[in-house]
Every structure is written in C-alpha cells, then in structure tokens.
Design an enzyme around this catalytic site. Structure first.
Site, mmCIF file in Angstrom:
data_model
loop_
_atom_site.group_PDB
_atom_site.id
_atom_site.type_symbol
_atom_site.label_atom_id
_atom_site.label_comp_id
_atom_site.label_asym_id
_atom_site.label_seq_id
_atom_site.Cartn_x
_atom_site.Cartn_y
_atom_site.Cartn_z
ATOM 1 N N GLU A 86 -3.915 1.334 0.330
ATOM 2 C CA GLU A 86 -2.535 1.447 -0.158
ATOM 3 C C GLU A 86 -2.470 2.105 -1.539
ATOM 4 O O GLU A 86 -2.047 1.486 -2.518
ATOM 5 C CB GLU A 86 -1.865 0.077 -0.201
ATOM 6 N N GLU A 127 -1.755 -2.832 8.974
ATOM 7 C CA GLU A 127 -1.473 -4.194 8.512
ATOM 8 C C GLU A 127 -0.056 -4.577 8.892
ATOM 9 O O GLU A 127 0.867 -3.770 8.756
ATOM 10 C CB GLU A 127 -1.534 -4.302 6.987
HETATM 11 C C1 GAL Z 1 -0.892 -5.185 1.404
HETATM 12 C C2 GAL Z 1 -2.347 -5.063 1.003
HETATM 13 C C3 GAL Z 1 -3.187 -6.230 1.480
HETATM 14 C C4 GAL Z 1 -2.465 -7.524 1.247
HETATM 15 C C5 GAL Z 1 -1.114 -7.474 1.941
HETATM 16 C C6 GAL Z 1 -0.318 -8.745 1.814
HETATM 17 O O1 GAL Z 1 -0.093 -4.556 0.473
HETATM 18 O O2 GAL Z 1 -2.902 -3.884 1.492
HETATM 19 O O3 GAL Z 1 -4.416 -6.223 0.802
HETATM 20 O O4 GAL Z 1 -2.282 -7.706 -0.115
HETATM 21 O O5 GAL Z 1 -0.352 -6.443 1.381
HETATM 22 O O6 GAL Z 1 0.931 -8.652 2.455
#
Ligand code: GAL
Length: 656
Positions: free
Chosen positions: A164, A320
C-alpha cells in the site's frame, strides 16, 4: 531449504497471473507474530478453509535484516517449507513496507516531514520519505535479496512489492523531496520560463528566477499556487512509483514470476493508479467497507469496478479485505450475517479472480489486535470461522469464472488529475467534490442493475454506448476531442457540473464555461451560482438541485429541467444536445437522487443500454461470463431471473 541461495535458474516465462488453479483464496500471513509451534496448525487450518495462497513477509524487515546487511533467513525458510508441505502457494513480499528502527536511527534524514516541517518518527509503520535515497537503496537491496533467495522455490508463485504505497505518507516536504521535485519539474518544463507560465506566477509576485527558489507547497500564509499544488500531486505519485519500479526491477533481475503491489482504490486519492496499473503484471487491490456507510455494498462495487478499470478489464486480485470488523474506523462494525459472502461474491462478479483478507490469524498484540482475521481470537468454534470455511468451499466451486469478462456497455470517466484539481482550494464551492459526484451517479446505476466500466477519457472509448462524466473539471484537448468524437459518432454522453473548466495547467478555458465541452454540450455558461450550505432549490418539472447552479445559455441544446426558484429561476438546470449522430446531456447541478435517476433512465434508453437483469431495491446484479451474480442486500427473499434468493443471501446463476 538451506541457508544457501539456490543456484538453479529461477526464470520462467513472463506471466500475468500466478500459477494457482481456480480462484485465489487466502490472506496476509504474519507467522512471525506467533510461536513456531503454531505454524503447523496454521497450515492445517488453511487447508480446512480451502486457502490456496498467502502473502508472506510484508512487515518482516526487522526480523529478516536485524542489522544492516545481515540477513536471517532461517525462520522464513522454515515457514516457506511448512506452507509448501501443505500445498499452499506464496505471494512473497519484499518485506520493505516498514523500515526497522535501526534503519531510521542510522538514516534520520529518511524520516518523512509534513507540510508544516514536523519530522515523523519511527514507532508506527511506513516512516520513510518517498524521495529518500537511503530508503530506496536499502529497500531495493532487500527486495533483491528476498527474490534471489526464494525465486526458485516451487511454493513461491508471485511477488508482492512493498505494501500500500503512500498509505500513511503520500507526500513528504523535506529538503530531499524538494530537490527531487525540482528535478521532476525540470523534466516536465525544461526551463523556468515554461514553469512560470504554467504556474501563472505573474500572480502575487510569485515569479521564480532560480530553480533553488522552487519548493514543495509547504505551509504558507494563504493559498499556495494551484498549479504548484497540482504538480506536487503528480510528482508525489511519481516519486512513489519510482520506488516501486526500483524494487520491482530488483526482483525482476531474479525472477519472471508475476509482480504486483496492492492498491487502495477507490477512496485513495494520492496515487494515479491508472499510471500505476501499467507497471504491475497484475492489478491487486485492498478494499475495506466503511461500516457506517448507509450502503457499503455500493462503495464496494464502485471500488471493484474501478479496480477492473485500473487493470484495463483484465482479471485482478482482491489482495485484502476484512472478514468482519476493522480497527481503524471511529466505530468498527462487525459484518452482519451474509455480508462476508456477498462482499466476496461482488468482487468476483466484478472481475476479481481471487479473494484475500487481512489477515490469516487475528493478532494478539500490536495496533491491529482488534482487526478481524480469517481465524479469530475465539478459534474455530466461531461463526466467523465457519463462514470463512464455507466461503473457501464456495469459491472453489466457481473456478470456471476465472478469466471471464464482466459485461458493461457504460463507461464512467475517471481521472486522477481531475480529482486532484477539482478539490484544490479557493474554488467557487467546497461542496463540489470528486468522489461524491462519482458515487451519486454510480449508485444510481447500481440501483438499476447497470454495470459500468471505469475508463480514462484518453483511452479507448469505442466499446461504450453511454459515457458518464460526473466530474471532469480538468480536461485536456485530447480528452475533449475524444468525448466529442464519441457523441458525433452516435454515442451518448452525460456530463456533471464544473467539468471541462480548466486545461492540464489548471488554467481556465476562456470564452464561457465549460470551455472544453461547450460545443459538444451546446451550452454557454456565464457565471456560477453555487448555493449556501444545505440549500436546495426546486425545479419546474419537480425534484430539486443542491450545491450548484449556473447562468446557462442554450447554444444548440434544449432545456430538459429548469429552475423554478433560487438565484436563476427560468434558466436551464439540465440540457440535452443532439450533436452529430449522438446526444450529450448536461446536468448543471447536483440533482436529487430521483431526478438524477430519471435523467439517467432517459440517457440509458437513448443509448440502448439494458440492466444485467431487472432488480428490486437493494439487490445487486452483475453479469460475468455466462453467470449472473445476484446479491440480495435486503432482509427479504427476492426473485430475480427466475431464481429466489433469501434475504441477505446470494446466488450465482448459470446462464441467468
Ligand atoms: C491495510 C494494510 C494492512 C492492514 C489493513 C488493516 O491498509 O495493508 O497491513 O493494516 O489495512 O485494515
């Protein structure tokens, strides 16, 4: 695996998708947070859940390189073997997302600086300046070392660069960034005269006589030069992209496996992901719903469709999302029954060929310990675990969906430069914002069961019967010509307010607004009449407009809706212009949702666009390949395309 790097040639043919059959299913795996004896249980439970891939080592820098130049691979080697033994593929990260304390202490100049001069310390994550040479060198070195070590391992199927980019530090205002900004500007403008012209520095005595006078838009007494700000957004996106390229190239030197980095479309503004999309082998995205959004499924769908646009319609990977609550919103709402499944299926329907989560096992320590995982704190005798296992089984049954196209004949015009420019300060109204305009139009179509592609005005518009431009404040000549050609050759176009106003330097196009679109829209606007906060005015045909109105003259167009009251009674609020073989609509205000829906119905009809299926309120439909995805976000059963779907449920209908 031994501690010696492999000598076999890891190179395979270049590819754009990891060699894992079916839809990918898994998540971020952070085994370093757990004692080693937990790993075998993790692997066993991953198999039970149908997990076929995990992202590994994203935040492992401090453990992999505990001191500069000293690598400790042993623990990661052992994790890789555990996963390999369980048949789980690895999306191997370069471990560079967060430099360890020793690095920041040794290179304090790498720490980022905010616009008011505050230097940010280590102690959270991602504490680095995008233009820091020491960070770039150290990150590239580590990326290369990781790739060299694991490229030949059969479990490793793809690379995950960093994480990210820009999430916490998208802009750094330190002296190194200032120097990099000047270099970037020299490449863009060549000489200071060109920069002075583009930035309009004749205004307020801002003229630059020496490159060293040019600085980032640091905190200043009042509005900073708008073109300087716009270039700063451009530069900052490019600075991070350069970091990505450095790591990617370090990995590529050892492997031809697919390379990605995870994006944050749709809400993330700082990176021009359209440019970034060209630099990855496959587009991957992270998406988290905002729990308090009244219709989180709409924003999710928008994100998924946008991600498909960034991938230029190729399959993409949801890297994610969350199984339930996150930890970073003011109030972190748990997902309601069925939401996890519907959210995953919506992403698949809209082109995702994989569903992954942050994270596999919910943490017991650290800032994210209240973030849900695939395996919750409560273990396997939980509703969440059962949902995760069920989803894994369902996705395994949808393997045939992979690679199939999503059906859409409507294009929604999306442009990061326009987003940056329209939200600069000292504008006619702070209520005219980018995402709000896009969301309103997108949501209206979502509710009608019409799927849209996101597309840049200067890319191929040929396949679309209807183009929507809810917010296109900055428009180049080439972009304007493409829209004109679309309409002339029989297409339909719907434009929202405050579009086509400035060129790429954020200079007003003169002779009447909206300069770049006057001809295609058949209107000429003399003056903007924004409304006070919360005010709305009635239209003669019923309904209302808020935020904005314009003193608009018809110049070939006809009025479709007219103001009944407000500052401009009797003047047009919505117009329609027959132009060549097509039609261009101008919606010169923020209509209420029902009125906007009515205008869009007319435009859809005119363009001959039908929904994926007729839907009752709250039901989402998307056609991908030969399947119709029906997602019922209401509490009541519904029947769509002959299939009855329970309240909160979903169906994937063959043929449909
Ligand atoms: C994203 C990140 C992850 C974790 C996640 C939590 O922004 O890539 O490492 O922090 O959010 O929602």
């Amino acid at each position: 695996m031994t501690d010696q790097p492999s000598t076999t040639d890891p190179r395979q043919s270049a590819r754009s998708w990891p060699d894992v059959p079916g839809l990918l299913y898994g998540g971020d795996y952070n085994p370093e947070q757990w004692p080693e004896e937990v790993w075998a249980e993790d692997a066993r439970l991953m198999q039970e859940a149908g997990v076929n891939v995990v992202s590994l080592a994203i935040f492992s820098w401090a453990l992999l390189e505990p001191r500069e130049g000293t690598y400790e691979w042993g623990w990661l080697d052992r994790v890789v073997e555990v996963l390999h033994g369980a048949g789980i593929a690895i999306d191997m990260a370069t471990a560079t997302a967060s430099p360890p304390p020793w690095f920041s202490r040794a290179h304090p100049e790498s720490l980022p600086v905010t616009e008011d001069g505050t230097r940010l310390w280590w102690g959270s994550r991602q504490a680095y300046c995008p233009s820091s040479t020491s960070y770039r060198e150290a990150a590239s070195r580590l990326a290369g070392a990781v790739a060299e070590r694991y490229a030949a391992h059969p479990a490793v199927r793809m690379w995950h660069i960093n994480n990210e980019y820009g999430c916490h530090v998208a802009h750094c205002y330190c002296d190194a960034s200032a120097a990099a900004f000047r270099t970037w500007l020299q490449a863009r403008y060549g000489d200071l005269d060109a920069l002075n012209t583009a930035w309009g520095t004749a205004f307020w005595s801002q003229r630059y006589g020496d490159w060293e006078e040019v600085i980032p838009p640091r905190a200043s007494p009042t509005w900073r030069n708008p073109t300087q700000q716009l270039d700063w957004w451009r530069f900052s996106s490019d600075a991070l992209l350069e970091l990505y390229r450095a790591e990617r190239d370090a990995v590529r030197a050892h492997s031809d496996l697919p390379i990605t980095t995870n994006f944050m479309a749709s809400r993330f503004k700082p990176l021009d992901y359209l440019a970034w999309g060209r630099e990855v082998d496959l587009v991957s995205n992270d998406h988290y719903v905002i729990g308090e959004d009244p219709a989180p499924e709409v924003e999710l769908a928008l994100s998924a469709d946008l991600t498909r646009g960034l991938a230029r319609q190729a399959p993409w990977l949801l890297m994610e999302n969350s199984t339930s609550a996150v930890n970073w919103q003011p109030r972190n709402l748990a997902k309601t029954p069925g939401q996890l499944r519907r959210h995953a299926l919506s992403h698949v329907a809209r082109g995702a060929d994989g569903i992954m989560f942050f994270q596999w096992r919910a943490s017991r320590a650290g800032a994210e310990k209240y973030h849900s995982g695939m395996l919750p704190h409560g273990g396997t005798d939980t509703k969440l675990w059962r949902e995760v296992v069920a989803l894994g089984a369902e996705l395994a049954g949808l393997a045939e969906v992979t690679g199939t196209p999503v059906a859409a004949s409507v294009g929604l015009l999306w442009d990061y430069e326009s987003w940056w420019a329209v939200e600069l300060d000292s504008h006619p109204s702070q209520d005219v914002t980018y995402l709000a305009a896009v969301r309103q139009v997108y949501e209206a179509l979502w509710r009608k069961g019409v799927t849209v592609d996101f597309v840049h005005p200067e890319e191929d518009l040929g396949g679309y019967d209807l183009l929507l431009a809810p917010s296109l404040y900055l428009l180049t000549d080439a972009g304007a010509q493409a829209l004109d050609a679309h309409v002339r050759t029989g297409g339909c176009l719907v434009v929202g307010p405050f579009s086509g106003i400035v060129d790429e330097n954020d200079h007003i196009r003169l002779g009447g607004y909206p300069g770049a679109l006057r001809e295609v829209l058949g209107v000429r606007v003399e003056e903007f009449f924004p409304f006070a906060a919360g005010v709305q005015h009635a239209l003669s045909e019923g309904g209302s407009g808020r935020t904005w109105s314009e003193l608009l003259h018809l110049d070939g167009a006809q009025a479709v809706r007219t103001w009944a009251d407000g500052p401009l009674p009797g003047t047009p609020a919505v117009t329609r212009h027959r132009h060549g073989d097509g039609t261009a609509w101008y919606v010169a205000t923020t209509l209420d949702d029902a009125s906007l829906g009515g205008v869009l119905d007319d435009a859809l009809h005119e363009a001959g666009v039908a929904p994926a299926a007729p839907v009752p309120a709250g039901v989402e439909v998307v056609r991908r390949g030969d399947r119709l995805f029906v997602l019922n976000h209401t509490g009541e059963p519904v029947t769509v395309a002959g299939t009855t779907v329970d309240g909160g449920g979903a169906a994937v209908v063959q043929g449909g």
